[in-house]
Design a protein around this motif. Structure first.
Motif, PDB file in Angstrom:
ATOM      1  N   ASN A 101     105.118  54.340  22.711  1.00  0.00           N
ATOM      2  CA  ASN A 101     105.299  55.692  22.203  1.00  0.00           C
ATOM      3  C   ASN A 101     104.037  56.195  21.526  1.00  0.00           C
ATOM      4  OD1 ASN A 101     107.815  56.041  23.152  1.00  0.00           O
ATOM      5  ND2 ASN A 101     108.869  55.616  21.214  1.00  0.00           N
ATOM      6  N   ARG A 102     103.420  55.311  20.732  1.00  0.00           N
ATOM      7  CA  ARG A 102     102.187  55.731  20.050  1.00  0.00           C
ATOM      8  C   ARG A 102     101.101  56.065  21.061  1.00  0.00           C
ATOM      9  NH1 ARG A 102     100.325  51.857  15.487  1.00  0.00           N
ATOM     10  NH2 ARG A 102      98.430  53.046  15.858  1.00  0.00           N
ATOM     11  N   LEU A 103     101.042  55.273  22.149  1.00  0.00           N
ATOM     12  CA  LEU A 103     100.104  55.570  23.229  1.00  0.00           C
ATOM     13  C   LEU A 103     100.395  56.954  23.802  1.00  0.00           C
ATOM     14  CD1 LEU A 103      99.555  52.540  25.621  1.00  0.00           C
ATOM     15  CD2 LEU A 103      97.848  54.061  24.651  1.00  0.00           C
ATOM     16  N   LEU A 104     101.690  57.208  24.059  1.00  0.00           N
ATOM     17  CA  LEU A 104     102.071  58.480  24.652  1.00  0.00           C
ATOM     18  C   LEU A 104     101.757  59.645  23.714  1.00  0.00           C
ATOM     19  CD1 LEU A 104     105.443  57.627  26.421  1.00  0.00           C
ATOM     20  CD2 LEU A 104     103.246  58.159  27.456  1.00  0.00           C
ATOM     21  N   VAL A 105     102.013  59.437  22.404  1.00  0.00           N
ATOM     22  CA  VAL A 105     101.712  60.490  21.432  1.00  0.00           C
ATOM     23  C   VAL A 105     100.222  60.802  21.443  1.00  0.00           C
ATOM     24  CG1 VAL A 105     101.563  60.943  18.939  1.00  0.00           C
ATOM     25  CG2 VAL A 105     103.693  60.094  19.936  1.00  0.00           C
ATOM     26  N   ALA A 106      99.395  59.739  21.420  1.00  0.00           N
ATOM     27  CA  ALA A 106      97.950  59.930  21.417  1.00  0.00           C
ATOM     28  C   ALA A 106      97.510  60.634  22.698  1.00  0.00           C
ATOM     29  CB  ALA A 106      97.232  58.599  21.274  1.00  0.00           C
ATOM     30  N   LEU A 107      98.118  60.244  23.823  1.00  0.00           N
ATOM     31  CA  LEU A 107      97.751  60.863  25.096  1.00  0.00           C
ATOM     32  C   LEU A 107      98.190  62.316  25.125  1.00  0.00           C
ATOM     33  CD1 LEU A 107      98.491  58.119  27.756  1.00  0.00           C
ATOM     34  CD2 LEU A 107      96.288  58.968  26.973  1.00  0.00           C
ATOM     35  N   ARG A 108      99.415  62.573  24.611  1.00  0.00           N
ATOM     36  CA  ARG A 108      99.917  63.943  24.628  1.00  0.00           C
ATOM     37  C   ARG A 108      99.040  64.830  23.755  1.00  0.00           C
ATOM     38  NH1 ARG A 108     105.843  63.516  23.579  1.00  0.00           N
ATOM     39  NH2 ARG A 108     105.703  62.289  25.487  1.00  0.00           N
ATOM     40  N   ALA A 109      98.616  64.294  22.612  1.00  0.00           N
ATOM     41  CA  ALA A 109      97.777  65.066  21.697  1.00  0.00           C
ATOM     42  C   ALA A 109      96.437  65.392  22.331  1.00  0.00           C
ATOM     43  CB  ALA A 109      97.575  64.290  20.398  1.00  0.00           C
ATOM     44  N   SER A 110      95.927  64.477  23.178  1.00  0.00           N
ATOM     45  CA  SER A 110      94.616  64.711  23.781  1.00  0.00           C
ATOM     46  C   SER A 110      94.751  65.271  25.199  1.00  0.00           C
ATOM     47  CB  SER A 110      93.791  63.422  23.772  1.00  0.00           C
ATOM     48  OG  SER A 110      94.540  62.336  24.208  1.00  0.00           O
ATOM     49  N   ARG A 111      95.982  65.665  25.571  1.00  0.00           N
ATOM     50  CA  ARG A 111      96.270  66.202  26.904  1.00  0.00           C
ATOM     51  C   ARG A 111      95.356  67.374  27.258  1.00  0.00           C
ATOM     52  NH1 ARG A 111     102.055  68.156  26.516  1.00  0.00           N
ATOM     53  NH2 ARG A 111     100.785  69.532  25.236  1.00  0.00           N
ATOM     54  N   ALA A 112      95.289  68.357  26.355  1.00  0.00           N
ATOM     55  CA  ALA A 112      94.525  69.570  26.643  1.00  0.00           C
ATOM     56  C   ALA A 112      93.057  69.233  26.871  1.00  0.00           C
ATOM     57  CB  ALA A 112      94.675  70.554  25.492  1.00  0.00           C
ATOM     58  N   SER A 155      89.884  57.683  21.653  1.00  0.00           N
ATOM     59  CA  SER A 155      89.544  56.884  20.464  1.00  0.00           C
ATOM     60  C   SER A 155      89.784  57.697  19.201  1.00  0.00           C
ATOM     61  CB  SER A 155      88.076  56.462  20.497  1.00  0.00           C
ATOM     62  OG  SER A 155      87.831  55.561  21.539  1.00  0.00           O
ATOM     63  N   ALA A 156      89.231  58.910  19.195  1.00  0.00           N
ATOM     64  CA  ALA A 156      89.358  59.764  18.019  1.00  0.00           C
ATOM     65  C   ALA A 156      90.826  60.064  17.747  1.00  0.00           C
ATOM     66  CB  ALA A 156      88.577  61.049  18.222  1.00  0.00           C
ATOM     67  N   GLU A 157      91.588  60.291  18.814  1.00  0.00           N
ATOM     68  CA  GLU A 157      93.000  60.638  18.684  1.00  0.00           C
ATOM     69  C   GLU A 157      93.791  59.462  18.114  1.00  0.00           C
ATOM     70  OE1 GLU A 157      95.058  63.331  18.174  1.00  0.00           O
ATOM     71  OE2 GLU A 157      93.480  63.937  19.557  1.00  0.00           O
ATOM     72  N   MET A 158      93.483  58.246  18.608  1.00  0.00           N
ATOM     73  CA  MET A 158      94.226  57.073  18.147  1.00  0.00           C
ATOM     74  C   MET A 158      93.855  56.728  16.713  1.00  0.00           C
ATOM     75  SD  MET A 158      94.883  54.647  21.308  1.00  0.00           S
ATOM     76  CE  MET A 158      96.466  54.309  20.572  1.00  0.00           C
ATOM     77  N   SER A 159      92.595  56.987  16.333  1.00  0.00           N
ATOM     78  CA  SER A 159      92.200  56.770  14.941  1.00  0.00           C
ATOM     79  C   SER A 159      92.968  57.751  14.062  1.00  0.00           C
ATOM     80  CB  SER A 159      90.701  57.018  14.767  1.00  0.00           C
ATOM     81  OG  SER A 159      89.966  56.200  15.610  1.00  0.00           O
ATOM     82  N   ARG A 160      93.138  58.973  14.560  1.00  0.00           N
ATOM     83  CA  ARG A 160      93.819  59.999  13.800  1.00  0.00           C
ATOM     84  C   ARG A 160      95.291  59.671  13.600  1.00  0.00           C
ATOM     85  NH1 ARG A 160      93.377  66.342  14.752  1.00  0.00           N
ATOM     86  NH2 ARG A 160      93.268  65.733  16.909  1.00  0.00           N
ATOM     87  N   THR A 161      95.961  59.172  14.643  1.00  0.00           N
ATOM     88  CA  THR A 161      97.389  58.899  14.530  1.00  0.00           C
ATOM     89  C   THR A 161      97.671  57.896  13.434  1.00  0.00           C
ATOM     90  OG1 THR A 161      97.197  57.232  16.254  1.00  0.00           O
ATOM     91  CG2 THR A 161      97.981  59.415  16.924  1.00  0.00           C
ATOM     92  N   LYS A 162      96.637  57.153  13.036  1.00  0.00           N
ATOM     93  CA  LYS A 162      96.841  56.166  11.991  1.00  0.00           C
ATOM     94  C   LYS A 162      97.009  56.806  10.629  1.00  0.00           C
ATOM     95  CE  LYS A 162      93.882  53.613  13.688  1.00  0.00           C
ATOM     96  NZ  LYS A 162      92.513  53.272  13.466  1.00  0.00           N
TER      97      LYS A 162
END
Lengths: 274, 274, 274, 274
Positions: B142-153, B235-242
């Motif tokens: 889910n966290r992967l999907l959230v990070a991917l969805r956030a960086s979708r655009a 990378s930036a997105e996954m760092s942010r989700t933290k």
């Protein structure tokens, strides 16, 4: 040799010091000789597999490998003798590697070709970190392992998705391209999909039809985009491992995230507890 | 079977428990059997496509696939019967996958070759997460999907640019290299540009003229440099989700997403509960 | 047409509204038609280059391209007429692209083959962001550009080093491998070095001698390791651009790094200044 | 020339100013001419290696190279004369490069083919940073070097593991595939493993057996996953280098590297100056 006259435990103790430790001159010498022997043995196994060299110097290489195998056997026996809990060593990581590095030459008497397994000796090179007291390198490699272990679950999920995608795309390509373009079976097409998605791209199998090339393009761009995922995972993990190294909380203002080795709170100046 | 004598809803309820849940021993057994059947069915489809195996064991594989197809059909029907809102299941993600996994063998009676679509069963393997109660893995995914969805655009914009660059560079290469070097048409040249920019590099088409090789070099270095972009995004997105690990909700304004270690609500200034 | 009877400025104003804006129904319709025409024109140019299609439908495609070229010409003229500062448009990014998208078909009357340059029309697709009012996508793409611009110098230095490394390694391989293995000249060897370092790996040229393969291995591992550098640069840059979005400092405790949209200090609960 | 009449130190001083500095017009001119000469000499060496050009313009290129070699020789001698400590220059990085750039043509009189080493002149291009006073670029490149140096140990450990993995996997593939599929020796198989793991994928050697393709798939996915590691290392390192933006030194204990926004020394608790 001259220590044999003293009590046995002392003789064992000295042997242990030489073999397992690297602080005394004798221990250092043993470790350096061992490393050279490992490197030489790997080179010998490699050279033996080259036909032209095998024809010319086959006998020489065979003798050299037997010498190294016997030396490794002696070392293995000495390691077992000199340690207090031999079984613990035998079933430890290095114990198993040492055994697997020694056995192939003996097995090759009965089973032709098995001596190539001696290439497993390459794993013995991992000792280099311990031998050369490269504490810093061990630290680094531990931090790498910690970051990898922490992102293990995420990477497993990712690879699981990659494999499922490759199975489906491989099947689709098998149906589109067919045998005439090299996609002779679904397993082979899945192999092609993996070759393409990972951007390896041998070219031993390549799509020939326009539709196949279109789908291949989509796979490539997909692979190009999703390579970002494992990288993002590890990057985020490695950035994270650095922040959470100091778990102290200021007793006065309860601030956390203090610098490594901080003695006083960076915010209010209170002395931090150990 | 013995529950049939009781009231119907209870019978349905028990079936639902076995099929949809994994807490009872019967439910667990059902799930494990299902996973094995899915894996076996994928292996069968794959093996059938290998000519040498098909010739030897074709009949056996055909029978095995029919058995699995019938089992899947029964499971599909039972899933519809035992659930309260059958339509919701039928049009859910797993419902569609289950249907597509069952149908190919029936279709193959009329349409030769379509049974290969059974490879879509690979998607059923995604159930493994739910079945094995791998909550942690689901969380990770889910966290992967959230990070991917956030960086979708950002990733969409990036891929859009990549495609435009490939169309233009492919056309330029078509004009420079021409048919004699394999660049027989613009679509084929665009395909080559994608193969090159994504660093796949099959080598089925490769530039032959010096000018073509120069431009190819530029494309490669470009591809080598811009692979950094999707990676940087994720990378930036996954760092942010933290940053959003703080699960507190303000007792006054119910705002969430407070900073780690925040003592007061960033929105209304109310003291946050520990 | 019916607006022609009114004063000229108003007629121009209305044309400007249709062509340059996308808020009125007429403007929206114009933009959608334009996008379809651009996509169609790109497909036509691509199809024309495929020999089998060219033979069958060559005349049809030629006519279609002429129609689109004339439509684009009219649009180009209308764009110049309806804008207040025509020169500013003509020399703007989109003005140049529009001109280059229109001209190739005319030039192809005198210069055979030049109509392929019409593939530059792909750049017109960038309008899609503006046309579809994809403000969010433009925002994302701007942030991408900001991050890239910030890391421009570092990436330039990196690519400069990559090129120098490729020149030197290419020369070394030319001397080791020689013509018999495909390394016929230094430029060709440098091309090979770029193909290898960027992990593209066509395989049209591949080292044949053991020494050459050893050096190739070093280049590959080097390329595998240094791909981390542009990625690290962009990742760090994109992480950085996100941190500095809130520049407020708490008026009471002077804490910074408040969350975006925070109204109160997360540490002391003081109201933050706008 | 006209400065020869003045005292020798002054003449040397002026020469030093022209050759080593770039602030005076003469110094700037010298540097620009030098850069052009370096670029020209690299192009000449490259062109000479192309057979068709060599046949046509071989004599011309030979003369051009001799002229540049003599110019470089004069420059090298002047650099030694005009500097106070000639030996320091001779054994400096640029001194060695300058020597290696000049010598190949002389050596080629005795040793045919060695003039190709003149490609080492490419390293002289690194001067461009110093010459063009690209302070910003030097700064960037220094930060890159700092980040790389900091992650040196981790990258070394990583590459060490990669090499060990490649030796073992290469041996396994040699035993599975054998000579008939191109895996003629262990060194060649290790070369193939490196080609695959780094996702280069030439395709000059490709697995032919199903088992070999399965293992190759595992290697590729492994390579696809572990490329994340060097990237993660450098990303984390480059993000970290930003953390040390606080340039305060504690007025009491002189400790540096305080956290951003720290008010008190983390070591001794003294209040930090703004």
């Amino acid at each position: 040799m001259n220590t044999k006259t003293t009590s046995k435990p002392s003789w064992k103790h000295r042997l242990h010091e030489i073999i397992y430790e690297a602080d005394t001159p004798a221990g250092k010498l043993f470790d350096v000789v061992l490393l050279i022997a490992i490197l030489a043995s790997i080179v010998f196994v490699m050279l033996e597999s080259v036909e032209s060299i095998q024809k010319k110097h086959g006998d020489l290489l065979n003798i050299a490998e037997w010498i190294i195998t016997i030396l490794f056997s002696i070392e293995y026996v000495l390691r077992i003798i000199s340690i207090k809990k031999p079984l613990k060593y035998v079933f430890s990581f290095y114990g198993v590697i040492d055994f697997l590095s020694t056995i192939p030459k003996y097995v090759s008497i009965f089973l032709v070709g098995s001596h190539n397994l001696a290439a497993l000796r390459a794993l013995r090179l991992l000792r280099v970190f311990r031998i050369l007291k490269l504490a810093r390198y061990i630290g680094e490699s531990n931090r790498l392992l910690v970051a990898l272990r922490a992102s293990r679950a995420k990477i497993a999920v990712f690879l699981f998705f990659v494999v499922i995608i490759c199975i489906i795309l491989g099947t689709v390509m098998y149906m589109i391209e067919g045998s005439e373009n090299g996609f002779t079976s679904i397993p082979r097409s899945v192999y092609w999909a993996i070759v393409t998605l990972t951007t390896v791209g041998y070219g031993d199998i390549a799509p020939g039809t326009p539709l196949g090339q279109l789908i291949a393009s989509v796979i490539m761009i997909l692979g190009y985009a999703i390579i970002a995922i494992p990288t993002g995972i590890v990057s985020a993990e490695m950035s994270r491992t650095k922040v959470h190294t100091n778990t102290q909380a200021c007793p006065s203002c309860l601030k956390e995230n203090h610098q490594d080795g901080a003695d006083f709170c960076y915010h209010c100046g209170t002395k931090l507890n150990e």
